[in-house]
Design an enzyme around this catalytic site. Structure first.
Site, PDB file in Angstrom:
ATOM      1  N   MET A  35       0.852  -1.191   0.000  1.00  0.00           N
ATOM      2  CA  MET A  35       0.000   0.000   0.000  1.00  0.00           C
ATOM      3  C   MET A  35       0.894   1.250   0.000  1.00  0.00           C
ATOM      4  SD  MET A  35      -3.444  -0.923   2.038  1.00  0.00           S
ATOM      5  CE  MET A  35      -2.882  -0.682   3.695  1.00  0.00           C
ATOM      6  N   HIS A  42       9.263  -3.642   3.481  1.00  0.00           N
ATOM      7  CA  HIS A  42       8.859  -3.835   2.084  1.00  0.00           C
ATOM      8  C   HIS A  42      10.084  -4.091   1.204  1.00  0.00           C
ATOM      9  CE1 HIS A  42       5.480  -1.014   3.402  1.00  0.00           C
ATOM     10  NE2 HIS A  42       4.820  -2.062   2.940  1.00  0.00           N
ATOM     11  N   GLY A 152       5.037 -10.203   4.125  1.00  0.00           N
ATOM     12  CA  GLY A 152       5.843 -10.139   5.346  1.00  0.00           C
ATOM     13  C   GLY A 152       5.179 -10.887   6.487  1.00  0.00           C
ATOM     14  N   LYS A 154       5.157  -9.976   9.444  1.00  0.00           N
ATOM     15  CA  LYS A 154       4.555  -8.987  10.338  1.00  0.00           C
ATOM     16  C   LYS A 154       3.016  -9.090  10.291  1.00  0.00           C
ATOM     17  CE  LYS A 154       3.503  -4.660  11.769  1.00  0.00           C
ATOM     18  NZ  LYS A 154       2.461  -4.380  10.829  1.00  0.00           N
ATOM     19  N   VAL A 181      10.933  -7.189   9.614  1.00  0.00           N
ATOM     20  CA  VAL A 181      12.125  -6.349   9.791  1.00  0.00           C
ATOM     21  C   VAL A 181      11.828  -5.383  10.935  1.00  0.00           C
ATOM     22  CG1 VAL A 181      13.661  -4.678   8.688  1.00  0.00           C
ATOM     23  CG2 VAL A 181      12.722  -6.569   7.362  1.00  0.00           C
ATOM     24  N   SER A 190       6.551  -0.647  10.130  1.00  0.00           N
ATOM     25  CA  SER A 190       5.177  -0.553   9.635  1.00  0.00           C
ATOM     26  C   SER A 190       4.968   0.863   9.108  1.00  0.00           C
ATOM     27  CB  SER A 190       4.211  -0.807  10.800  1.00  0.00           C
ATOM     28  OG  SER A 190       2.924  -0.310  10.488  1.00  0.00           O
ATOM     29  N   ARG A 192       2.438   2.484   9.466  1.00  0.00           N
ATOM     30  CA  ARG A 192       1.679   3.212  10.489  1.00  0.00           C
ATOM     31  C   ARG A 192       2.577   3.770  11.592  1.00  0.00           C
ATOM     32  NH1 ARG A 192      -2.485  -0.737   8.961  1.00  0.00           N
ATOM     33  NH2 ARG A 192      -4.255   0.481   8.195  1.00  0.00           N
TER      34      ARG A 192
HETATM   35  O1  PAF Z   1      -0.173  -5.717   3.482  1.00  0.00           O
HETATM   36  C1  PAF Z   1      -0.596  -4.790   2.756  1.00  0.00           C
HETATM   37  O2  PAF Z   1       0.062  -3.786   2.520  1.00  0.00           O
HETATM   38  C2  PAF Z   1      -1.979  -4.919   2.137  1.00  0.00           C
HETATM   39  O3  PAF Z   1      -2.858  -5.562   2.986  1.00  0.00           O
HETATM   40  C3  PAF Z   1      -1.955  -5.596   0.748  1.00  0.00           C
HETATM   41  C4  PAF Z   1      -1.485  -7.030   0.828  1.00  0.00           C
HETATM   42  C5  PAF Z   1      -1.068  -4.811  -0.194  1.00  0.00           C
HETATM   43  C6  PAF Z   1      -3.376  -5.604   0.160  1.00  0.00           C
HETATM   44  O4  PAF Z   1      -3.879  -4.321   0.026  1.00  0.00           O
END
Ligand code: PAF
Length: 286
Positions: A35, A42, A152, A154, A181, A190, A192
């Site tokens: 996202m 990531h 991940g 997480k 990580v 995260s 967030r």
């Molecule tokens: O983990 C995420 O960032 C989201 O849930 C995903 C897998 C991209 C789906 O929108």
């Protein structure tokens, strides 16, 4: 040699066309759905994908259908330029960043529901969340048709939901789930975390500390789940600002609670610090 700019694609048809050419060369396609607001967590998935596949596709899409009405969809961080710079440094070939109406055109009304593993933990706290996740991930899988997809640990429950969906719907995709990580003080990376003010950021280590307490109890020979859960809760309750959504010891395949730790067990926590909700987990082995 300077890394090439990833190709930024906004339309499903354009991505399909680009991937048809790539597949014609019999290239192994790897896919990292995100996202955005990318962090090292990531990028670790992206690097693994780069190593294991010939072509890496990263999607950046803040999926509205996985957010509840009171959740943080509007304020979720959107940092496309910075994300693209990070993906460029990893040598990513294709970035798919559709608009919401491209993924959900007017009249969209088909949903994917994975029963069972989506129901406990996050399923209780965030009703409808995994329906949104499974739906968008299946759509993305259908668009990208990857050989391998990266998630991940997480978001352990999310990975389990996707694994079940892949199995139940016979999707020809290998799922790779890679370790969480962490920051140097243990906080799981995260997107967030960017919501946290300096005080809450310090307090946010409480999730990792409560998981470590569970591991410590186990090392000290404690096996009873109720005793370990009490210890974990005590760590969290010591933070006045923290509200616990759940603290759980569950079977790592079914996510059903265990009475005692006799085999592999997942310790999972969800905690709110002010308006920020964080989750974390740790696989325990006696
Ligand atoms: O983990 C995420 O960032 C989201 O849930 C995903 C897998 C991209 C789906 O929108």
């Amino acid at each position: 040699m300077a890394a090439r700019e990833p190709r930024l694609i906004r339309k499903i048809a354009e991505l399909r066309e680009a991937l048809t050419l790539i597949r014609r060369e019999r290239k192994r396609v790897g896919f990292v759905p995100t996202m955005g607001a990318l962090h090292e967590g990531h990028l670790s998935l992206v690097r693994a994908c780069k190593t294991e596949c010939d072509c890496t596709v990263v999607s950046i899409f803040v999926n509205p259908t996985q957010f509840g009405p009171q959740e943080d969809f509007e304020r979720y961080p959107r940092t496309l330029d910075r994300d693209l710079a990070g993906l460029r440094s990893c040598g990513v070939e294709l970035v798919f960043a559709p608009e919401a109406r491209e993924m959900y055109p007017p009249g969209f009304d088909t949903w994917v529901e994975v029963k069972g593993v989506s129901e406990p933990l996050e399923g209780v706290c965030r009703p409808g969340h995994f329906r949104g996740v499974a739906t968008v991930v299946l759509k993305l899988f259908n668009i990208v048709q990857p050989d391998v997809a990266y998630f991940g640990q997480k978001d352990y429950q999310q990975a389990l939901v996707i694994e079940k969906m892949i199995r139940d719907l016979d999707l020809p995709i290998i799922l790779r789930v890679l370790p969480t990580v962490r920051e140097s003080d243990g906080l799981a990376m995260s997107s967030r975390n960017s919501y946290l003010d300096p005080e809450s950021r310090k307090q946010a280590t409480v999730l990792w500390r409560s998981l470590c307490r569970a591991a410590e109890c186990l090392r000290n020979g404690e096996r009873r789940a109720d005793v370990i859960l009490r210890e974990m809760r005590q760590v969290i309750d010591a933070i006045p600002n923290a509200r616990t959504d759940y603290v759980a010891l569950v079977n790592p395949e079914t996510l059903q609670p265990v009475d005692a730790i006799t085999g592999k067990t997942l310790a999972a926590v969800a905690v709110r610090l002010g308006k920020t909700r964080l989750i974390d987990n740790l696989l325990l082995e006696p």
